[in-house]
Design an enzyme around this catalytic site. Structure first.
Site, PDB file in Angstrom:
ATOM      1  N   ASN A  29      43.804  44.706  30.714  1.00 51.60           N
ATOM      2  CA  ASN A  29      44.634  43.390  31.632  1.00 51.60           C
ATOM      3  C   ASN A  29      43.639  42.624  30.628  1.00 51.60           C
ATOM      4  O   ASN A  29      41.874  42.570  30.341  1.00 51.60           O
ATOM      5  CB  ASN A  29      43.930  43.714  32.793  1.00 51.60           C
ATOM      6  CG  ASN A  29      44.284  44.164  33.933  1.00 51.60           C
ATOM      7  OD1 ASN A  29      46.172  44.689  33.482  1.00 51.60           O
ATOM      8  ND2 ASN A  29      44.347  44.949  34.756  1.00 51.60           N
ATOM      9  N   ASP A  48      35.715  53.806  38.629  1.00 52.94           N
ATOM     10  CA  ASP A  48      36.153  52.849  38.959  1.00 52.94           C
ATOM     11  C   ASP A  48      35.877  52.722  39.983  1.00 52.94           C
ATOM     12  O   ASP A  48      36.466  54.043  41.508  1.00 52.94           O
ATOM     13  CB  ASP A  48      37.935  52.400  38.844  1.00 52.94           C
ATOM     14  CG  ASP A  48      38.177  51.029  39.021  1.00 52.94           C
ATOM     15  OD1 ASP A  48      38.244  50.338  38.034  1.00 52.94           O
ATOM     16  OD2 ASP A  48      37.722  50.848  40.439  1.00 52.94           O
ATOM     17  N   HIS A  86      38.000  46.757  28.860  1.00 49.83           N
ATOM     18  CA  HIS A  86      37.965  48.117  29.105  1.00 49.83           C
ATOM     19  C   HIS A  86      39.164  48.840  29.131  1.00 49.83           C
ATOM     20  O   HIS A  86      40.081  47.541  29.454  1.00 49.83           O
ATOM     21  CB  HIS A  86      37.402  47.837  30.466  1.00 49.83           C
ATOM     22  CG  HIS A  86      37.518  47.382  31.706  1.00 49.83           C
ATOM     23  ND1 HIS A  86      37.429  45.760  31.455  1.00 49.83           N
ATOM     24  CD2 HIS A  86      38.351  47.313  32.613  1.00 49.83           C
ATOM     25  CE1 HIS A  86      38.107  45.237  33.292  1.00 49.83           C
ATOM     26  NE2 HIS A  86      38.412  45.742  33.128  1.00 49.83           N
ATOM     27  N   GLN A 111      42.840  40.823  34.920  1.00 55.14           N
ATOM     28  CA  GLN A 111      41.603  40.848  34.404  1.00 55.14           C
ATOM     29  C   GLN A 111      40.334  40.305  35.517  1.00 55.14           C
ATOM     30  O   GLN A 111      40.150  39.359  35.537  1.00 55.14           O
ATOM     31  CB  GLN A 111      41.361  40.299  33.031  1.00 55.14           C
ATOM     32  CG  GLN A 111      39.108  41.100  32.374  1.00 55.14           C
ATOM     33  CD  GLN A 111      39.494  40.343  31.220  1.00 55.14           C
ATOM     34  OE1 GLN A 111      40.619  39.451  30.385  1.00 55.14           O
ATOM     35  NE2 GLN A 111      38.561  41.149  30.402  1.00 55.14           N
ATOM     36  N   HIS A 143      41.535  51.060  31.557  1.00 54.19           N
ATOM     37  CA  HIS A 143      41.644  51.786  32.620  1.00 54.19           C
ATOM     38  C   HIS A 143      42.532  53.365  32.612  1.00 54.19           C
ATOM     39  O   HIS A 143      44.093  53.333  31.531  1.00 54.19           O
ATOM     40  CB  HIS A 143      42.843  51.108  34.272  1.00 54.19           C
ATOM     41  CG  HIS A 143      42.126  49.898  34.687  1.00 54.19           C
ATOM     42  ND1 HIS A 143      41.457  49.537  35.360  1.00 54.19           N
ATOM     43  CD2 HIS A 143      42.377  48.083  33.979  1.00 54.19           C
ATOM     44  CE1 HIS A 143      41.082  48.246  35.324  1.00 54.19           C
ATOM     45  NE2 HIS A 143      41.083  48.085  34.391  1.00 54.19           N
TER      46      HIS A 143
HETATM   47  P1  5GP Z   1      40.167  44.686  35.832  1.00 54.12           P
HETATM   48  O1  5GP Z   1      40.733  44.000  36.838  1.00 54.12           O
HETATM   49  O2  5GP Z   1      38.943  43.330  34.785  1.00 54.12           O
HETATM   50  O3  5GP Z   1      41.286  45.189  34.645  1.00 54.12           O
HETATM   51  O4  5GP Z   1      39.310  46.015  36.329  1.00 54.12           O
HETATM   52  C1  5GP Z   1      38.045  45.531  36.550  1.00 54.12           C
HETATM   53  C2  5GP Z   1      37.684  46.676  36.844  1.00 54.12           C
HETATM   54  O5  5GP Z   1      36.035  47.602  37.886  1.00 54.12           O
HETATM   55  C3  5GP Z   1      38.295  47.001  39.157  1.00 54.12           C
HETATM   56  O6  5GP Z   1      39.550  47.708  38.895  1.00 54.12           O
HETATM   57  C4  5GP Z   1      37.382  47.204  40.049  1.00 54.12           C
HETATM   58  O7  5GP Z   1      37.525  47.896  40.440  1.00 54.12           O
HETATM   59  C5  5GP Z   1      36.323  47.993  38.388  1.00 54.12           C
HETATM   60  N1  5GP Z   1      34.554  47.612  38.988  1.00 54.12           N
HETATM   61  C6  5GP Z   1      34.246  46.424  39.695  1.00 54.12           C
HETATM   62  N2  5GP Z   1      32.653  46.038  39.245  1.00 54.12           N
HETATM   63  C7  5GP Z   1      32.259  47.260  39.090  1.00 54.12           C
HETATM   64  C8  5GP Z   1      31.414  48.226  39.137  1.00 54.12           C
HETATM   65  O8  5GP Z   1      29.903  48.063  39.263  1.00 54.12           O
HETATM   66  N3  5GP Z   1      31.656  49.953  39.018  1.00 54.12           N
HETATM   67  C9  5GP Z   1      32.868  50.278  38.956  1.00 54.12           C
HETATM   68  N4  5GP Z   1      32.382  51.612  38.766  1.00 54.12           N
HETATM   69  N5  5GP Z   1      33.402  49.885  38.443  1.00 54.12           N
HETATM   70  C10 5GP Z   1      33.603  48.425  39.077  1.00 54.12           C
END
Ligand code: 5GP
Ligand code: ZN
Length: 136
Positions: free
Chosen positions: A86, A30, A99, A93, A101
């Site tokens: 999420n 991440d 995805h 999310q 985590h």
């Molecule tokens: P969510 O909030 O949707 O559950 O998680 C999205 C996650 O993706 C966040 O922890 C954020 O830091 C990560 N993230 C967003 N864009 C990118 C990216 O371009 N590359 C990587 N490696 N992580 C990303």
């Protein structure tokens, strides 16, 4: 999905720090980690969230989570690990490609994955049990 960043990352169109890859998944670091080793399991096929995910991919994602949890623990010596997933903006999310985590935890870290416990009342318990029974 043309405009989905995780489709592009999962399928290698955008480079990423990849910890694992097979035909159906990529596991990456991440970019905004909650802790050292915070990783994301991305299916290569697009599904927006858990509701849309097919059963086979859901099963394989959990098996992969188990495999990666073990590898992260051995590699980083973490003291614990959270699996977080999420669905929907109000649940946190921000990227609408399913995805999971994997968040390694360390004694006294400040990853802060907590919630304020409420109280399960009899009334609400009975309501939920009845409504869920209708879904069976
Ligand atoms: P969510 O909030 O949707 O559950 O998680 C999205 C996650 O993706 C966040 O922890 C954020 O830091 C990560 N993230 C967003 N864009 C990118 C990216 O371009 N590359 C990587 N490696 N992580 C990303
Ligand atoms: Zn996607």
């Amino acid at each position: 999905m043309d405009n989905c960043i995780f489709c592009k990352i999962a399928n290698g169109e955008i480079p990423s720090a990849t910890l694992y890859e097979d035909e159906e998944f990529r596991v990456i670091l991440d970019l905004g980690p909650a802790s050292k080793g915070h990783s994301l399991i991305l299916p290569k096929a697009h599904a927006a969230n858990l509701y849309e995910l097919d059963d086979e991919t859901a099963g394989k994602a959990m098996i992969l989570a188990k495999k990666m949890a073990g590898r992260l623990q051995k590699a980083l010596g973490c003291d614990g690990l959270n699996v977080v997933q999420n669905n929907g903006e109000c649940a946190g999310q921000t990227v609408f490609h399913f995805h999971m985590h994997l968040i390694p935890r360390y004694i006294n870290d400040d990853a802060g994955l907590t919630w304020k416990p409420g109280t399960l009342t009899e009334e609400v318990k009975e309501e939920i049990l009845a409504r869920m029974k209708e879904q069976q």
